[in-house]
Design a protein around this motif. Structure first.
Motif, PDB file in Angstrom:
ATOM      1  N   ARG A   1       8.963   2.161  -1.764  1.00  0.00           N
ATOM      2  CA  ARG A   1      10.018   1.835  -2.722  1.00  0.00           C
ATOM      3  C   ARG A   1       9.683   0.550  -3.475  1.00  0.00           C
ATOM      4  O   ARG A   1       9.824   0.480  -4.694  1.00  0.00           O
ATOM      5  CB  ARG A   1      11.354   1.709  -1.989  1.00  0.00           C
ATOM      6  CG  ARG A   1      12.538   1.485  -2.918  1.00  0.00           C
ATOM      7  CD  ARG A   1      13.852   1.729  -2.208  1.00  0.00           C
ATOM      8  NE  ARG A   1      14.011   0.915  -1.015  1.00  0.00           N
ATOM      9  CZ  ARG A   1      13.959   1.372   0.231  1.00  0.00           C
ATOM     10  NH1 ARG A   1      13.741   2.659   0.452  1.00  0.00           N
ATOM     11  NH2 ARG A   1      14.113   0.568   1.271  1.00  0.00           N
ATOM     12  N   ARG A   2       9.216  -0.467  -2.767  1.00  0.00           N
ATOM     13  CA  ARG A   2       8.884  -1.745  -3.405  1.00  0.00           C
ATOM     14  C   ARG A   2       7.619  -1.637  -4.251  1.00  0.00           C
ATOM     15  O   ARG A   2       7.483  -2.327  -5.264  1.00  0.00           O
ATOM     16  CB  ARG A   2       8.710  -2.822  -2.341  1.00  0.00           C
ATOM     17  CG  ARG A   2      10.022  -3.266  -1.695  1.00  0.00           C
ATOM     18  CD  ARG A   2       9.775  -4.223  -0.553  1.00  0.00           C
ATOM     19  NE  ARG A   2       8.936  -5.330  -0.976  1.00  0.00           N
ATOM     20  CZ  ARG A   2       8.082  -5.944  -0.155  1.00  0.00           C
ATOM     21  NH1 ARG A   2       7.947  -5.545   1.097  1.00  0.00           N
ATOM     22  NH2 ARG A   2       7.364  -6.954  -0.607  1.00  0.00           N
ATOM     23  N   ALA A   3       6.685  -0.763  -3.855  1.00  0.00           N
ATOM     24  CA  ALA A   3       5.440  -0.614  -4.604  1.00  0.00           C
ATOM     25  C   ALA A   3       5.614   0.259  -5.843  1.00  0.00           C
ATOM     26  O   ALA A   3       4.771   0.239  -6.745  1.00  0.00           O
ATOM     27  CB  ALA A   3       4.361  -0.015  -3.703  1.00  0.00           C
ATOM     28  N   GLY A   4       6.702   1.062  -5.855  1.00  0.00           N
ATOM     29  CA  GLY A   4       6.911   1.966  -6.974  1.00  0.00           C
ATOM     30  C   GLY A   4       5.958   3.145  -6.952  1.00  0.00           C
ATOM     31  O   GLY A   4       5.629   3.715  -7.991  1.00  0.00           O
ATOM     32  N   VAL A   5       5.496   3.517  -5.746  1.00  0.00           N
ATOM     33  CA  VAL A   5       4.580   4.651  -5.563  1.00  0.00           C
ATOM     34  C   VAL A   5       5.259   5.636  -4.615  1.00  0.00           C
ATOM     35  O   VAL A   5       5.838   5.220  -3.607  1.00  0.00           O
ATOM     36  CB  VAL A   5       3.234   4.185  -4.963  1.00  0.00           C
ATOM     37  CG1 VAL A   5       2.309   5.370  -4.705  1.00  0.00           C
ATOM     38  CG2 VAL A   5       2.546   3.187  -5.903  1.00  0.00           C
ATOM     39  N   PRO A   6       5.239   6.958  -4.921  1.00  0.00           N
ATOM     40  CA  PRO A   6       5.911   7.927  -4.043  1.00  0.00           C
ATOM     41  C   PRO A   6       5.459   7.813  -2.589  1.00  0.00           C
ATOM     42  O   PRO A   6       4.266   7.616  -2.308  1.00  0.00           O
ATOM     43  CB  PRO A   6       5.511   9.275  -4.641  1.00  0.00           C
ATOM     44  CG  PRO A   6       5.257   8.975  -6.082  1.00  0.00           C
ATOM     45  CD  PRO A   6       4.653   7.610  -6.098  1.00  0.00           C
TER      46      PRO A   6
END
Length: 255
Positions: free
Chosen positions: A38-43
């Motif tokens: 969520r914090r990385a913005g990657v699924p």
């Protein structure tokens, strides 16, 4: 109190590091794969696949987690899943997973897709870049990938007769950029990058014996022949490509 809460949240975010730029993250106590995603913005599914983990795995403090950076692609009219996977060197299975699509779903022009940068285990990422015409150079020396008779040959490729399990060899030395399922047309497929924009593709395989990122020699086994479908005969579909365009293979093999 509200300002204090905002300031505290900002401090915690800075202390934890900006995951939107990290390619590798050191797990802090209490972190989960879901919070990192969520914090990385990657699924979440993309990070789990890149690290060979299940999505619900429990992480330990100090553990290293690779965070694959990704691209986006807008589907063009007539474009297939094979063409997209081939272009970026990522299996269609990984692309479908990242976009929560059924592997056999029909693509629509204008549809935007996440292209995950899935990392092979224990190697640096191998990401195919959008192709631009390289300087004119001598083509690699290609050899026939199969000992079978030619069933069909045209500018788009060659179909070789084969028995299930026949050895399929690399037509020239290079690096494997795709090894997996292409569900729409070619089944199990291997694509090799030979440098200067030259690629070869080997379709309808029963099994592959190489993986993405492998270096192969000319004549080295890359897989075994298989069937195009349950009713069709076993065969190998072979293409030579310059960038993302097929090239007539006959004169190149004849050399």
């Amino acid at each position: 109190m509200k300002c204090l809460a905002i300031a505290l949240a900002a401090v915690l975010l800075i202390a934890a590091g900006d995951l939107r730029t990290e390619s590798e993250h050191t797990v802090a106590a209490g972190e989960t794969l879901a919070t990192i995603a969520r914090r990385a913005g990657v699924p979440l599914s993309v990070i789990a696949q890149a690290n060979g983990m299940s999505e619900g795995i429990r992480l330990r403090a100090g553990q290293k987690v690779a965070i694959p950076r990704q691209q986006t692609h807008t589907v063009r009219p007539g474009e297939t899943s094979f063409a997209i996977a081939y272009r970026y060197g990522v299996t269609w299975d990984a692309i479908a997973t990242a976009n929560t699509l059924d592997q056999r779903a029909m693509l629509k022009p204008g549809q935007r897709l996440i292209i995950p940068a899935v990392l092979p285990p224990a190697t640096a990422p191998v990401v195919a870049q959008p192709w631009s015409a390289p300087p004119v150079s001598e083509p690699p020396r290609f050899q026939s990938p199969s000992a079978g008779a030619i069933l069909r040959a045209d500018r788009a490729g060659i179909d070789y007769a084969a028995a299930v399990g026949d050895r399929i060899s690399a037509a020239a030395a290079g690096t494997v950029i795709f090894a997996g399922d292409e569900p729409v047309r070619f089944g199990k497929l291997v694509v090799i990058d030979h440098g200067d924009g030259w690629h070869t593709a080997y379709g309808y395989l029963d099994r592959t014996t190489v993986k993405r990122g492998d270096s192969v020699r000319a004549g080295e086994r890359i897989g075994f022949a298989g069937r195009k479908s349950e009713t069709a005969r076993a065969q190998l579909h072979f293409e030579i490509r310059r960038g993302d365009r097929p090239v007539d293979p006959a004169p190149l093999l004849a050399r």
